[in-house]
Scaffold this motif. Sequence first.
Motif, short mmCIF file in Angstrom:
data_model
loop_
_atom_site.label_atom_id
_atom_site.label_comp_id
_atom_site.label_asym_id
_atom_site.label_seq_id
_atom_site.Cartn_x
_atom_site.Cartn_y
_atom_site.Cartn_z
N ILE A 1 0.89 -1.17 0.00
CA ILE A 1 0.00 0.00 0.00
C ILE A 1 0.92 1.22 0.00
O ILE A 1 1.72 1.39 0.92
N MET A 2 0.82 2.00 -1.05
CA MET A 2 1.68 3.18 -1.15
C MET A 2 0.81 4.43 -1.03
O MET A 2 -0.08 4.62 -1.86
N GLU A 3 1.09 5.20 0.00
CA GLU A 3 0.31 6.43 0.21
C GLU A 3 1.02 7.60 -0.43
O GLU A 3 2.23 7.77 -0.22
N TYR A 4 0.27 8.37 -1.17
CA TYR A 4 0.83 9.55 -1.84
C TYR A 4 0.11 10.80 -1.36
O TYR A 4 -0.91 10.70 -0.66
N ASP A 5 0.65 11.94 -1.73
CA ASP A 5 -0.03 13.18 -1.39
C ASP A 5 -1.33 13.30 -2.19
O ASP A 5 -1.60 12.45 -3.05
N ARG A 6 -2.11 14.29 -1.93
CA ARG A 6 -3.41 14.51 -2.55
C ARG A 6 -4.34 13.30 -2.39
O ARG A 6 -5.06 12.91 -3.30
N ASN A 7 -4.22 12.65 -1.24
CA ASN A 7 -5.13 11.56 -0.82
C ASN A 7 -5.09 10.32 -1.69
O ASN A 7 -6.00 9.51 -1.64
N LEU A 8 -4.05 10.17 -2.50
CA LEU A 8 -3.98 8.97 -3.35
C LEU A 8 -3.41 7.80 -2.56
O LEU A 8 -2.39 7.92 -1.89
N VAL A 9 -4.08 6.68 -2.66
CA VAL A 9 -3.58 5.43 -2.09
C VAL A 9 -3.47 4.42 -3.24
O VAL A 9 -4.47 4.10 -3.88
N LEU A 10 -2.24 3.98 -3.50
CA LEU A 10 -2.01 3.00 -4.56
C LEU A 10 -1.81 1.64 -3.92
O LEU A 10 -0.87 1.44 -3.15
N GLU A 11 -2.71 0.74 -4.22
CA GLU A 11 -2.63 -0.61 -3.65
C GLU A 11 -2.10 -1.54 -4.73
O GLU A 11 -2.66 -1.60 -5.82
N ILE A 12 -1.03 -2.25 -4.42
CA ILE A 12 -0.44 -3.15 -5.42
C ILE A 12 -0.49 -4.57 -4.86
O ILE A 12 0.04 -4.82 -3.77
N MET A 13 -1.14 -5.45 -5.59
CA MET A 13 -1.17 -6.84 -5.14
C MET A 13 -0.68 -7.76 -6.25
O MET A 13 -0.82 -7.44 -7.44
N GLN A 14 -0.11 -8.88 -5.84
CA GLN A 14 0.40 -9.82 -6.83
C GLN A 14 -0.76 -10.55 -7.50
O GLN A 14 -1.81 -10.76 -6.89
N THR A 15 -0.54 -10.89 -8.78
CA THR A 15 -1.60 -11.59 -9.50
C THR A 15 -1.61 -13.08 -9.15
O THR A 15 -2.64 -13.72 -9.27
#
Lengths: 291, 240
Positions: A200-214
């Motif tokens: 889970i990568m949190e960025y500014d401007r309230n963006l949350v990038l969730e990366i999961m393996q396939t």
Amino acid sequence: MIQMPETDDIRPLINRNGPVPKRIRGLAGNRKAFKANPATRRAYRIAFLIPVLAAVFLSVLLPLLSDPWEESGDPVPSVQARIAASIAEGFLENCLTLSRSDSLCLIVDLVDSLAWISIRGVPVREFPVTRIRLSPAVAGGIRSGSAVRWISGPFAGQKTWSTISRTILHVKKAPRDTLEARRNLREPRIPVEKADVYLIMEYDRNLVLEIMQTERAGLPGILRRELIRSGHHLTRSWRETRRLFSGRLPRHALWIRIGIGRDDARALRRALPKRPGLAVRLPAQEDPGKE
Amino acid sequence: MKSGESNTSPAAGGNGKPAGKSVFRGFVAGLSFGLIAGLLIILLAHPVREGYDGIRFLLSPPDGAAEPADRKEIRRVERRIRTLRIRLDNLIPRSPYMIINTIDHRFLIKSGRKILHEGFCSTGSYTLLKTHDGEQTWLFKTPRGMFRVRDVVHKPVWRMPDWVFVEEGRPVPAPDARERFERGVLGDYAFDLGNGYLIHGTLYPRFLGLPVTHGCVRLGDEDLKKAYTYLGVGARVFIY
């Protein structure tokens, strides 16, 4: 059935002569008395409703009324073609901005379902994005055009939660002499890593990038993932609550969830710096930037 | 009031206490439960808002056709997109460059988007070496980012840094001592990346594809020859 007295006196219901027994004393002093006394009941209800309504108003209604995209730029006309063009333009601008920095950054193109790690504008590792999910707020933002302002400028990483560590560090103490060095001499260990990866990568401007393996995760991987997810959710909720108490409105996360291969997810975790830059190209209905 | 007569006035609380006190207790109880419920609402507010966003998105009508003014604007943006694409494409070197992957310990030699050569390499072991007294430490990691080949040396001689002696339990000699210099251990060629980091050959080809080095990048003999063919001074090396 107990007959209610005509007066407000409920004392006869409990014990006319003696003191009120301790076992039936509740928070309001006496539950039966509390039930029977309309003034106490009213006070209880009012006192209960004050914080509940305040919480609903401050944490649910007000954030919905406020504009979550307010931190970025001027509005643009809300027409799909114009929006798609602006999104493509913004994405390329962001890539160019990130290429000026020496640090490694992540580029995610949700239109071509591709992501890559970039150094100075050169893609050093490209990988396909197999699963994409956007939060309803992001999808709504694309449709209304608010997302164009949102993606104006690359995102700056804030914090990363992950099921794997960023580095595996071995600490070695120097030997006192050559004899000790010879004794400690051994073949290098081959690290075998099969751990499931979830980020889970949190960025500014309230963006949350969730990366999961396939790849299908094992039970330990699923447990670790849920632990990370819950931890992140609680941390975020706590942060929002603190924000609320400090007189600012809480902001709800604008999340993007993508699925990539396990090795690529691990490479992302290990290669990217602590606060990596990010450029995202959001999908739009009509995309003039797509070739 | 007669003895044994209970306080039955409407102003009194149920348990014989004054009504004001009972009301106050009710208020405190309500406030306590209300605060707990309020905190729970705050913690659970996120999914509620997400749900609302979803409903709003489903109900919102799709947008209409672009206005003429918008179309002009779109054409301008399309031109800008083409320019940006060209500018981004120009960032990829046309001359041969090397990409070193320290996660999987592999390397690529590319020109533009074309792969010229690829293979395994050895990279930094991420070992933290501490002197016995703990005063000095060295972290053996391969640096990341973009580098340029500063120098290409044929038949390089290795000037051993202090950590070699510390790691082997030997006394550290003077900076220019003869015992610091060793021939033949770095292979036929060495590419200097600056700050003491090199791309060089190895005496241990069985460790290729493993994180075993002290920060340098080791290539096999054949790969090193290929690298020498393609990469000159000034060539870019990208390490991630």
